[in-house]
Design a protein around this motif. Structure first.
Motif, mmCIF file in Angstrom:
data_model
loop_
_atom_site.group_PDB
_atom_site.id
_atom_site.type_symbol
_atom_site.label_atom_id
_atom_site.label_comp_id
_atom_site.label_asym_id
_atom_site.label_seq_id
_atom_site.Cartn_x
_atom_site.Cartn_y
_atom_site.Cartn_z
ATOM 1 N N PHE A 155 0.644 -0.952 0.452
ATOM 2 C CA PHE A 155 0.168 0.372 -0.185
ATOM 3 C C PHE A 155 0.431 1.110 0.409
ATOM 4 O O PHE A 155 2.210 1.255 0.854
ATOM 5 C CB PHE A 155 -0.991 -0.409 1.545
ATOM 6 N N PRO A 156 0.507 1.928 -1.133
ATOM 7 C CA PRO A 156 1.503 3.337 -1.380
ATOM 8 C C PRO A 156 1.627 3.992 -0.053
ATOM 9 O O PRO A 156 1.259 5.455 -1.194
ATOM 10 C CB PRO A 156 1.706 3.624 -2.819
ATOM 11 N N TRP A 166 -2.371 1.209 6.191
ATOM 12 C CA TRP A 166 -4.161 1.393 5.793
ATOM 13 C C TRP A 166 -4.547 0.268 7.396
ATOM 14 O O TRP A 166 -4.901 1.216 7.462
ATOM 15 C CB TRP A 166 -3.838 1.078 4.737
ATOM 16 N N PHE A 173 -9.708 6.757 8.128
ATOM 17 C CA PHE A 173 -10.718 7.696 7.084
ATOM 18 C C PHE A 173 -11.730 6.083 6.974
ATOM 19 O O PHE A 173 -12.267 6.324 5.567
ATOM 20 C CB PHE A 173 -9.486 7.225 5.900
ATOM 21 N N ASN A 176 -12.576 3.484 4.171
ATOM 22 C CA ASN A 176 -12.646 4.393 2.518
ATOM 23 C C ASN A 176 -12.177 4.787 1.812
ATOM 24 O O ASN A 176 -11.480 6.005 1.822
ATOM 25 C CB ASN A 176 -13.935 4.729 2.753
ATOM 26 N N HIS A 181 -10.093 9.001 -2.973
ATOM 27 C CA HIS A 181 -10.451 8.743 -4.863
ATOM 28 C C HIS A 181 -11.622 8.669 -5.534
ATOM 29 O O HIS A 181 -11.612 9.395 -6.394
ATOM 30 C CB HIS A 181 -9.729 7.081 -4.748
ATOM 31 N N CYS A 210 -10.919 -2.219 -3.017
ATOM 32 C CA CYS A 210 -9.108 -1.397 -3.001
ATOM 33 C C CYS A 210 -8.500 -2.044 -2.271
ATOM 34 O O CYS A 210 -7.778 -2.341 -3.113
ATOM 35 C CB CYS A 210 -9.731 0.047 -3.459
ATOM 36 N N TYR A 224 3.368 -1.360 -6.425
ATOM 37 C CA TYR A 224 4.074 -0.985 -7.528
ATOM 38 C C TYR A 224 3.724 0.629 -8.114
ATOM 39 O O TYR A 224 3.069 1.223 -7.638
ATOM 40 C CB TYR A 224 2.683 -1.893 -8.675
ATOM 41 N N TYR A 226 2.123 2.650 -10.140
ATOM 42 C CA TYR A 226 1.508 2.197 -11.706
ATOM 43 C C TYR A 226 1.811 3.860 -12.807
ATOM 44 O O TYR A 226 2.122 5.093 -12.246
ATOM 45 C CB TYR A 226 0.701 2.612 -11.100
ATOM 46 N N ARG A 228 0.253 7.777 -13.825
ATOM 47 C CA ARG A 228 0.272 8.128 -13.486
ATOM 48 C C ARG A 228 -1.142 9.373 -14.137
ATOM 49 O O ARG A 228 -0.284 9.875 -15.102
ATOM 50 C CB ARG A 228 0.952 8.848 -12.524
ATOM 51 N N TRP A 231 -5.964 13.452 -13.929
ATOM 52 C CA TRP A 231 -7.059 12.996 -13.856
ATOM 53 C C TRP A 231 -7.627 14.961 -13.227
ATOM 54 O O TRP A 231 -6.890 15.903 -13.289
ATOM 55 C CB TRP A 231 -7.554 12.472 -12.535
ATOM 56 N N PRO A 239 4.790 15.586 -7.684
ATOM 57 C CA PRO A 239 5.538 15.085 -6.736
ATOM 58 C C PRO A 239 6.877 14.352 -7.601
ATOM 59 O O PRO A 239 7.203 14.032 -8.745
ATOM 60 C CB PRO A 239 4.674 14.267 -5.727
ATOM 61 N N TRP A 241 8.377 11.796 -6.586
ATOM 62 C CA TRP A 241 8.157 10.078 -6.540
ATOM 63 C C TRP A 241 7.402 10.257 -8.183
ATOM 64 O O TRP A 241 7.363 9.119 -8.256
ATOM 65 C CB TRP A 241 7.695 9.395 -5.429
HETATM 66 C C1 HEC Z 1 -6.024 10.611 2.551
HETATM 67 C C2 HEC Z 1 -6.913 10.587 1.251
HETATM 68 C C3 HEC Z 1 -6.525 9.098 0.670
HETATM 69 C C4 HEC Z 1 -6.920 8.061 1.596
HETATM 70 C C5 HEC Z 1 -7.447 7.699 2.566
HETATM 71 C C6 HEC Z 1 -6.401 7.126 0.083
HETATM 72 N N1 HEC Z 1 -5.727 7.394 -0.878
HETATM 73 FE FE1 HEC Z 1 -4.662 6.902 -2.462
HETATM 74 N N2 HEC Z 1 -4.000 7.952 -2.608
HETATM 75 C C7 HEC Z 1 -4.181 9.773 -1.893
HETATM 76 C C8 HEC Z 1 -3.335 10.463 -2.754
HETATM 77 C C9 HEC Z 1 -3.904 12.055 -2.499
HETATM 78 C C10 HEC Z 1 -2.887 9.667 -3.798
HETATM 79 C C11 HEC Z 1 -1.392 10.125 -5.095
HETATM 80 C C12 HEC Z 1 -1.906 11.516 -6.022
HETATM 81 C C13 HEC Z 1 -1.261 12.100 -7.089
HETATM 82 O O1 HEC Z 1 -0.895 11.248 -7.947
HETATM 83 O O2 HEC Z 1 -0.674 13.086 -6.563
HETATM 84 C C14 HEC Z 1 -3.108 8.467 -4.040
HETATM 85 C C15 HEC Z 1 -2.464 7.754 -4.484
HETATM 86 C C16 HEC Z 1 -2.788 6.485 -4.342
HETATM 87 C C17 HEC Z 1 -2.438 5.342 -5.581
HETATM 88 C C18 HEC Z 1 -1.615 5.591 -6.817
HETATM 89 C C19 HEC Z 1 0.274 5.628 -5.775
HETATM 90 C C20 HEC Z 1 1.050 5.758 -6.924
HETATM 91 O O3 HEC Z 1 2.457 5.203 -6.294
HETATM 92 O O4 HEC Z 1 1.279 5.988 -7.902
HETATM 93 C C21 HEC Z 1 -2.921 4.032 -5.523
HETATM 94 C C22 HEC Z 1 -3.122 2.900 -5.912
HETATM 95 C C23 HEC Z 1 -3.977 4.344 -3.995
HETATM 96 N N3 HEC Z 1 -3.930 5.519 -3.804
HETATM 97 C C24 HEC Z 1 -4.609 3.606 -3.824
HETATM 98 C C25 HEC Z 1 -5.712 4.221 -2.476
HETATM 99 C C26 HEC Z 1 -6.936 2.808 -1.670
HETATM 100 C C27 HEC Z 1 -6.671 1.418 -2.739
HETATM 101 C C28 HEC Z 1 -7.317 3.455 -0.645
HETATM 102 C C29 HEC Z 1 -8.312 2.446 0.685
HETATM 103 C C30 HEC Z 1 -7.107 1.370 0.956
HETATM 104 C C31 HEC Z 1 -6.145 5.067 -0.370
HETATM 105 N N4 HEC Z 1 -6.037 4.834 -1.661
HETATM 106 C C32 HEC Z 1 -6.192 4.943 0.391
HETATM 107 C C33 HEC Z 1 -4.913 9.670 -1.467
HETATM 108 C C34 HEC Z 1 -5.730 8.796 -0.457
#
Ligand code: HEC
Ligand code: HEC
Ligand code: HEC
Ligand code: HEC
Ligand code: HEC
Length: 277
Positions: A155-156, A166, A173, A176, A181, A210, A224, A226, A228, A231, A239, A241
């Motif tokens: 989980f990233p 997570w 959260f 959820n 997302h 998810c 992984y 992924y 990008r 959107w 960023p 990374w």
């Molecule tokens: C607090 C808000 C938040 C929550 C809760 C959250 N995410 Fe994210 N997630 C983000 C943000 C912000 C990014 C990065 C956006 C960007 O690319 O700039 C991200 C990126 C990701 C990525 C892409 C990572 C990469 O390295 O490209 C994945 C896959 C992902 N989220 C899955 C999940 C899953 C599955 C969950 C629940 C288990 C989750 N996220 C919960 C905010 C959140």
């Protein structure tokens, strides 16, 4: 050679076939012709339909796990850590059935044989073992495990502004992912081996949908990288990374869902440079 010895030589390959499983050899083909069937190699392996593979490999989807291990552990009593997510249902299944025919698999995924099997050379199973070796082959494997990483990485959280795992921070959260997302990285899963609408719909019903593919059953220590996809409402600054990330999915995962003229250019063949030197 004795008569019995000659017989043994004749039937040895047949015994081997049955020992390997129940691969069906169609009438008119020898075992070797089936074994070296063009579908096992590029380019045919890249476009093969499942029914073509299943004509000989039907047992891949028919085989079931033992009801009891040789040491006496009953399958019905086995529960691995990765089988505890709320998506997991039913009895123990084989690896292939769990990805291709069980209920959750067919709801959210559309994996084909060719998604994982890209062809391999059963004699070499190594790309560059000699000057004429095929550099596009994978090393000693029937599948390049890179494919598994897509759905079985970590989980990233460090890319999300979440402080840790997570399992620890999810409750903050409401467990959820969609809380964020609905806004971030909303252009996702448009690939030929997933069912994007079904994933979003089911994620509203079950907490682990998810997380399951993004850290809930990880075989890897990394997440992984992924692509990008841009959107709506995406901030302009990229960023650190994400600086090297592609912005579209891999070409072979787009075949069949975008018009051919919109496919990204084919990547240069791995090792091609080495070969011409
Ligand atoms: C607090 C808000 C938040 C929550 C809760 C959250 N995410 Fe994210 N997630 C983000 C943000 C912000 C990014 C990065 C956006 C960007 O690319 O700039 C991200 C990126 C990701 C990525 C892409 C990572 C990469 O390295 O490209 C994945 C896959 C992902 N989220 C899955 C999940 C899953 C599955 C969950 C629940 C288990 C989750 N996220 C919960 C905010 C959140
Ligand atoms: C004409 C029959 C036939 C067809 C069609 C066929 N196979 Fe096979 N395949 C065989 C035989 C025979 C073997 C040898 C192993 C055995 O005896 O079970 C084999 C072996 C394999 C192996 C093991 C390779 C190794 O290195 O040990 C894989 C993986 C495989 N096939 C995948 C596929 C896939 C994926 C397709 C469709 C793209 C396919 N096969 C189509 C007959 C076939
Ligand atoms: C999610 C990825 C994935 C998919 C989809 C998949 N396979 Fe496999 N398959 C594997 C892996 C991993 C192995 C084991 C490879 C190894 O041992 O190196 C394997 C092994 C095999 C083998 C040889 C070993 C055995 O168990 O007999 C055959 C034959 C095979 N697959 C056929 C198929 C066919 C036919 C399909 C489509 C109906 C298919 N596979 C779909 C990943 C996959
Ligand atoms: C497209 C996503 C995807 C890919 C690619 C994928 N998996 Fe999975 N895998 C899943 C899902 C989803 C489940 C869990 C299904 C469930 O909860 O019923 C799963 C479950 C599993 C399980 C547990 C099986 C069980 O019944 O307990 C194993 C082991 C596994 N995968 C290994 C692999 C390997 C090895 C590869 C690469 C050859 C791979 N997976 C590729 C999505 C994927
Ligand atoms: C069956 C496995 C599976 C499930 C379920 C799943 N994902 Fe994914 N996700 C993937 C794969 C595979 C990719 C990479 C696809 C590609 O190559 O574009 C991905 C990509 C992403 C990305 C990167 C998006 C981008 O920019 O391309 C995010 C964010 C993400 N998933 C979040 C989620 C969220 C949120 C959910 C639940 C609503 C979810 N995933 C459910 C397998 C899954």
């Amino acid at each position: 050679m004795s008569k019995a010895g000659r017989w043994a030589m004749l039937i040895a390959p047949l015994l081997w076939v049955s020992a390997q499983g129940n691969t069906q050899i169609p009438d008119g083909l020898t075992y070797d012709q089936a074994r070296w069937h063009p579908l096992h190699f590029k380019p045919a392996s890249e476009t093969a339909a499942d029914y073509q593979c299943l004509a000989c490999h039907a047992d891949i989807l028919e085989r079931r796990v033992r009801s009891e291990s040789p040491a006496g552990v009953k399958a019905s009593e086995a529960l691995a850590w990765y089988e505890t997510l709320d998506t997991y249902e039913g009895e123990e299944e084989t690896f292939h059935r769990r990805h291709l025919v069980t209920n959750f698999a067919i709801q959210v995924m559309d994996l084909k044989c060719r998604t994982c099997h890209l062809g391999n050379d059963p004699r070499e199973e190594a790309g560059m073992s000699h000057a004429g070796g095929d550099p596009t082959l994978i090393q000693r494997k029937q599948v390049d495990p890179e494919i598994c990483h897509l759905c079985h990485g970590q989980f990233p959280y460090e890319h999300m502004g979440i402080p840790g795992s997570w399992l620890e921070y999810g409750p903050a959260f409401q467990n959820n992912c969609l809380l964020c997302h609905m806004m971030f990285r909303t252009n996702r899963h448009q690939v030929n081996y997933l069912k994007p609408q079904a994933i979003e719909a089911l994620a509203k019903e079950k907490e682990d949908v998810c997380f399951g593919c993004h850290g809930g059953r990880p075989w890897y220590r990394t997440s992984y990288p992924y692509p990008r996809h841009p959107w709506p409402g995406m901030p302009e600054a990229v960023p650190d990374w994400a600086k090297d990330r592609p912005t579209v999915s891999e070409r072979r995962f787009l075949i069949g869902i975008v018009p051919p003229e919109e496919l990204p250019a084919a990547p240069p063949k791995q090792g091609a440079a080495l070969r011409t030197r």
